[in-house]
Design a protein around this motif. Sequence first.
Motif, PDB file in Angstrom:
ATOM      1  N   ALA A 116       1.352   5.450  -7.314  1.00  0.00           N
ATOM      2  CA  ALA A 116      -0.199   5.720  -7.076  1.00  0.00           C
ATOM      3  C   ALA A 116      -0.816   4.513  -7.116  1.00  0.00           C
ATOM      4  O   ALA A 116      -2.199   4.326  -6.821  1.00  0.00           O
ATOM      5  CB  ALA A 116      -0.544   6.474  -8.616  1.00  0.00           C
ATOM      6  N   GLY A 150      -1.877  -0.988  -4.069  1.00  0.00           N
ATOM      7  CA  GLY A 150      -1.569  -1.873  -3.109  1.00  0.00           C
ATOM      8  C   GLY A 150      -2.445  -2.874  -2.384  1.00  0.00           C
ATOM      9  O   GLY A 150      -2.386  -3.225  -1.360  1.00  0.00           O
ATOM     10  N   THR A 151      -3.091  -3.504  -3.225  1.00  0.00           N
ATOM     11  CA  THR A 151      -4.177  -4.326  -2.774  1.00  0.00           C
ATOM     12  C   THR A 151      -3.750  -5.571  -2.044  1.00  0.00           C
ATOM     13  O   THR A 151      -4.332  -6.338  -1.193  1.00  0.00           O
ATOM     14  CB  THR A 151      -5.135  -4.776  -3.767  1.00  0.00           C
ATOM     15  OG1 THR A 151      -4.523  -5.260  -4.852  1.00  0.00           O
ATOM     16  CG2 THR A 151      -6.017  -3.752  -4.213  1.00  0.00           C
ATOM     17  N   ARG A 152      -2.433  -6.090  -2.587  1.00  0.00           N
ATOM     18  CA  ARG A 152      -1.928  -7.234  -1.875  1.00  0.00           C
ATOM     19  C   ARG A 152      -1.152  -6.919  -0.497  1.00  0.00           C
ATOM     20  O   ARG A 152      -0.942  -7.785  -0.022  1.00  0.00           O
ATOM     21  CB  ARG A 152      -0.546  -7.791  -2.611  1.00  0.00           C
ATOM     22  CG  ARG A 152      -0.922  -8.409  -4.008  1.00  0.00           C
ATOM     23  CD  ARG A 152       0.200  -8.380  -4.918  1.00  0.00           C
ATOM     24  NE  ARG A 152       0.440  -7.354  -5.405  1.00  0.00           N
ATOM     25  CZ  ARG A 152       1.981  -7.065  -6.073  1.00  0.00           C
ATOM     26  NH1 ARG A 152       2.694  -8.034  -6.201  1.00  0.00           N
ATOM     27  NH2 ARG A 152       2.031  -5.866  -6.508  1.00  0.00           N
ATOM     28  N   LYS A 183       1.474   2.123   0.488  1.00  0.00           N
ATOM     29  CA  LYS A 183       2.232   1.072   0.708  1.00  0.00           C
ATOM     30  C   LYS A 183       3.893   1.573   0.776  1.00  0.00           C
ATOM     31  O   LYS A 183       4.795   1.260   1.531  1.00  0.00           O
ATOM     32  CB  LYS A 183       2.289  -0.082  -0.128  1.00  0.00           C
ATOM     33  CG  LYS A 183       2.789   0.055  -1.665  1.00  0.00           C
ATOM     34  CD  LYS A 183       2.946  -1.042  -2.322  1.00  0.00           C
ATOM     35  CE  LYS A 183       2.673  -0.799  -4.006  1.00  0.00           C
ATOM     36  NZ  LYS A 183       2.756  -2.026  -4.458  1.00  0.00           N
ATOM     37  N   VAL A 186       4.206  10.473  -8.645  1.00  0.00           N
ATOM     38  CA  VAL A 186       3.008  10.311  -9.548  1.00  0.00           C
ATOM     39  C   VAL A 186       2.091   9.413  -8.280  1.00  0.00           C
ATOM     40  O   VAL A 186       2.194   8.300  -8.070  1.00  0.00           O
ATOM     41  CB  VAL A 186       2.991   9.243 -10.664  1.00  0.00           C
ATOM     42  CG1 VAL A 186       1.696   9.285 -11.157  1.00  0.00           C
ATOM     43  CG2 VAL A 186       4.174   9.915 -11.681  1.00  0.00           C
ATOM     44  N   GLN A 195      -2.106  10.503 -10.613  1.00  0.00           N
ATOM     45  CA  GLN A 195      -2.814   9.721 -11.742  1.00  0.00           C
ATOM     46  C   GLN A 195      -4.243   9.512 -11.255  1.00  0.00           C
ATOM     47  O   GLN A 195      -4.648   9.003 -10.042  1.00  0.00           O
ATOM     48  CB  GLN A 195      -1.991   8.358 -11.654  1.00  0.00           C
ATOM     49  CG  GLN A 195      -2.533   7.407 -12.636  1.00  0.00           C
ATOM     50  CD  GLN A 195      -1.937   5.914 -12.505  1.00  0.00           C
ATOM     51  OE1 GLN A 195      -1.521   5.497 -11.369  1.00  0.00           O
ATOM     52  NE2 GLN A 195      -1.904   5.164 -13.481  1.00  0.00           N
ATOM     53  N   ARG A 230      -4.544   3.233 -13.789  1.00  0.00           N
ATOM     54  CA  ARG A 230      -4.599   2.449 -15.238  1.00  0.00           C
ATOM     55  C   ARG A 230      -3.396   1.505 -15.425  1.00  0.00           C
ATOM     56  O   ARG A 230      -2.842   1.645 -16.520  1.00  0.00           O
ATOM     57  CB  ARG A 230      -5.099   3.386 -16.253  1.00  0.00           C
ATOM     58  CG  ARG A 230      -6.554   3.902 -16.109  1.00  0.00           C
ATOM     59  CD  ARG A 230      -6.863   3.999 -17.486  1.00  0.00           C
ATOM     60  NE  ARG A 230      -8.122   4.542 -17.492  1.00  0.00           N
ATOM     61  CZ  ARG A 230      -8.584   5.784 -17.844  1.00  0.00           C
ATOM     62  NH1 ARG A 230      -7.681   6.769 -18.120  1.00  0.00           N
ATOM     63  NH2 ARG A 230      -9.895   6.169 -18.126  1.00  0.00           N
ATOM     64  N   GLY A 231      -2.649   1.462 -14.565  1.00  0.00           N
ATOM     65  CA  GLY A 231      -1.258   0.752 -14.853  1.00  0.00           C
ATOM     66  C   GLY A 231      -0.124   1.347 -14.737  1.00  0.00           C
ATOM     67  O   GLY A 231      -0.300   2.928 -14.826  1.00  0.00           O
ATOM     68  N   LEU A 232       1.094   0.822 -14.719  1.00  0.00           N
ATOM     69  CA  LEU A 232       2.174   1.612 -14.544  1.00  0.00           C
ATOM     70  C   LEU A 232       2.419   2.591 -15.938  1.00  0.00           C
ATOM     71  O   LEU A 232       3.166   3.743 -15.625  1.00  0.00           O
ATOM     72  CB  LEU A 232       3.426   0.573 -14.405  1.00  0.00           C
ATOM     73  CG  LEU A 232       5.008   0.872 -14.070  1.00  0.00           C
ATOM     74  CD1 LEU A 232       4.956   1.943 -12.906  1.00  0.00           C
ATOM     75  CD2 LEU A 232       5.750   0.004 -13.870  1.00  0.00           C
ATOM     76  N   ALA A 250       0.726   5.719 -15.354  1.00  0.00           N
ATOM     77  CA  ALA A 250       1.323   6.177 -14.426  1.00  0.00           C
ATOM     78  C   ALA A 250       2.421   7.193 -14.683  1.00  0.00           C
ATOM     79  O   ALA A 250       2.768   8.502 -14.787  1.00  0.00           O
ATOM     80  CB  ALA A 250       1.852   5.561 -13.335  1.00  0.00           C
ATOM     81  N   GLY A 281       8.346   3.202  -6.558  1.00  0.00           N
ATOM     82  CA  GLY A 281       8.223   3.681  -5.404  1.00  0.00           C
ATOM     83  C   GLY A 281       8.150   2.698  -4.090  1.00  0.00           C
ATOM     84  O   GLY A 281       8.348   2.816  -3.000  1.00  0.00           O
TER      85      GLY A 281
HETATM   86  P1  UTP Z   1       2.426  -2.701  -8.596  1.00  0.00           P
HETATM   87  O1  UTP Z   1       2.333  -3.579  -9.697  1.00  0.00           O
HETATM   88  O2  UTP Z   1       2.991  -3.501  -7.460  1.00  0.00           O
HETATM   89  O3  UTP Z   1       0.847  -2.420  -8.238  1.00  0.00           O
HETATM   90  O4  UTP Z   1       2.909  -1.318  -8.736  1.00  0.00           O
HETATM   91  P2  UTP Z   1      -0.007  -1.887  -6.925  1.00  0.00           P
HETATM   92  O5  UTP Z   1      -1.148  -1.550  -7.550  1.00  0.00           O
HETATM   93  O6  UTP Z   1       0.775  -0.814  -6.398  1.00  0.00           O
HETATM   94  O7  UTP Z   1      -0.343  -3.165  -6.050  1.00  0.00           O
HETATM   95  P3  UTP Z   1      -1.267  -4.155  -5.968  1.00  0.00           P
HETATM   96  O8  UTP Z   1      -0.939  -5.132  -7.172  1.00  0.00           O
HETATM   97  O9  UTP Z   1      -2.678  -3.838  -5.890  1.00  0.00           O
HETATM   98  O10 UTP Z   1      -1.047  -4.948  -4.575  1.00  0.00           O
HETATM   99  C1  UTP Z   1       4.481  -1.175  -8.833  1.00  0.00           C
HETATM  100  C2  UTP Z   1       4.441   0.397  -8.945  1.00  0.00           C
HETATM  101  O11 UTP Z   1       3.842   1.262  -9.659  1.00  0.00           O
HETATM  102  C3  UTP Z   1       2.863   2.198  -8.992  1.00  0.00           C
HETATM  103  C4  UTP Z   1       2.704   1.445  -7.586  1.00  0.00           C
HETATM  104  O12 UTP Z   1       2.470   2.632  -6.577  1.00  0.00           O
HETATM  105  C5  UTP Z   1       4.207   1.091  -7.295  1.00  0.00           C
HETATM  106  O13 UTP Z   1       5.246   1.720  -6.883  1.00  0.00           O
HETATM  107  N1  UTP Z   1       1.613   2.117  -9.799  1.00  0.00           N
HETATM  108  C6  UTP Z   1       0.982   0.990  -9.991  1.00  0.00           C
HETATM  109  C7  UTP Z   1       1.114   3.291 -10.133  1.00  0.00           C
HETATM  110  O14 UTP Z   1       1.666   4.509  -9.949  1.00  0.00           O
HETATM  111  N2  UTP Z   1      -0.054   3.377 -10.847  1.00  0.00           N
HETATM  112  C8  UTP Z   1      -0.665   2.108 -11.319  1.00  0.00           C
HETATM  113  O15 UTP Z   1      -1.770   2.323 -11.744  1.00  0.00           O
HETATM  114  C9  UTP Z   1      -0.209   0.843 -10.706  1.00  0.00           C
END
Ligand code: UTP
Length: 298
Positions: free
Chosen positions: A10, A13-15, A25, A54, A102, A106-108, A111, A129
């Motif tokens: 979820a 993927g801003t990077r 991504k 998720v 999700q 709000r972070g891993l 999720a 994922g």
């Molecule tokens: P990342 O830490 O790489 O974060 O997530 P991100 O938001 O995907 O990418 P950036 O930092 O904006 O570039 C690691 C994994 O956790 C999932 C992501 O989809 C990825 O598979 N994740 C992350 C969620 O499912 N929900 C979230 O709120 C954050």
Amino acid sequence: MIQSAVVPVAGLGTRLLPATKSQPKEMLPVARKPIVQYVVEELVSNGIQQVLFVTGRSKASIENHFDYDPELFQALTQANKQELLNDVDFARLKAQFFYTRQRMQRGLGDAILCGENFAGEEPFLVALGDSILGLNAVSRAVSRMADVFEAKRASCVVAVEEVPREETSHYGIVQPEQGGDDVFRVLNLIEKPAPEQAPSNLAIAGRYIFSPVIFDMIRRVKPDKKGEIQLTDAMQLLCDEGRRVMAVKLTPEEKRYDIGNFPSYFESFVEFALADPVYGAEFRRTLERLLAKKSAAV
Ligand code: UTP
């Protein structure tokens, strides 16, 4: 035996913008397949039978990818393209796919909490994922982790890999009870420590097994400065309570391809393309030619 996996996909993927503006991504191709397909194939080959994704907004293509497509099936059947039919027939994986959203990123930790009803009272796997383990996802790490989970009656088993000391600030780093072994107990986890503060160079590598007690821990975690609930903080609470958190080291063949930024995406794509059974050799010659041209120009 661990049969269920939660695969968080979820994140925003801003990077990897603009590539990830309207596509996940996890669907970016690495050579022939989208990243998340490698992840699912690895899980299935390690005995996983149910996968909960998720997801979030703009992630519908993941659901479509694993679904049956009657028009494509008919077109390939008429053209007698049996090999391609096999490639896109995900029923062959004999896994059940589930999807939940999700609502806010709000972070891993948050999720994973979306998987609470799915996991029920059973231990479950979490596989990020966007992380592939090993060239073409050939990894038995999840099976080794499941054995350790059972043998040690652990609350959590996490995969770890060695990273260069100077890069510890990019990873969640574990503090081992004793160093050097392939399987060890974790005393503490530190998110993105500076090299001088890192208790080891062993980074959490995108695969975890949890007992359902993790959900209570996640609920106790306070959001960080960015408003995200960190899974590492919930795992630290397990350690603080004296629960057993174990780590299993990845072998060199199980190198983690963490496809969260462009340098690692480029590297993964090139490495997988070079290993392609049909086009790999030709691609190698192309790369060598391009590199030779570049060094001649310098
Ligand atoms: P990342 O830490 O790489 O974060 O997530 P991100 O938001 O995907 O990418 P950036 O930092 O904006 O570039 C690691 C994994 O956790 C999932 C992501 O989809 C990825 O598979 N994740 C992350 C969620 O499912 N929900 C979230 O709120 C954050």
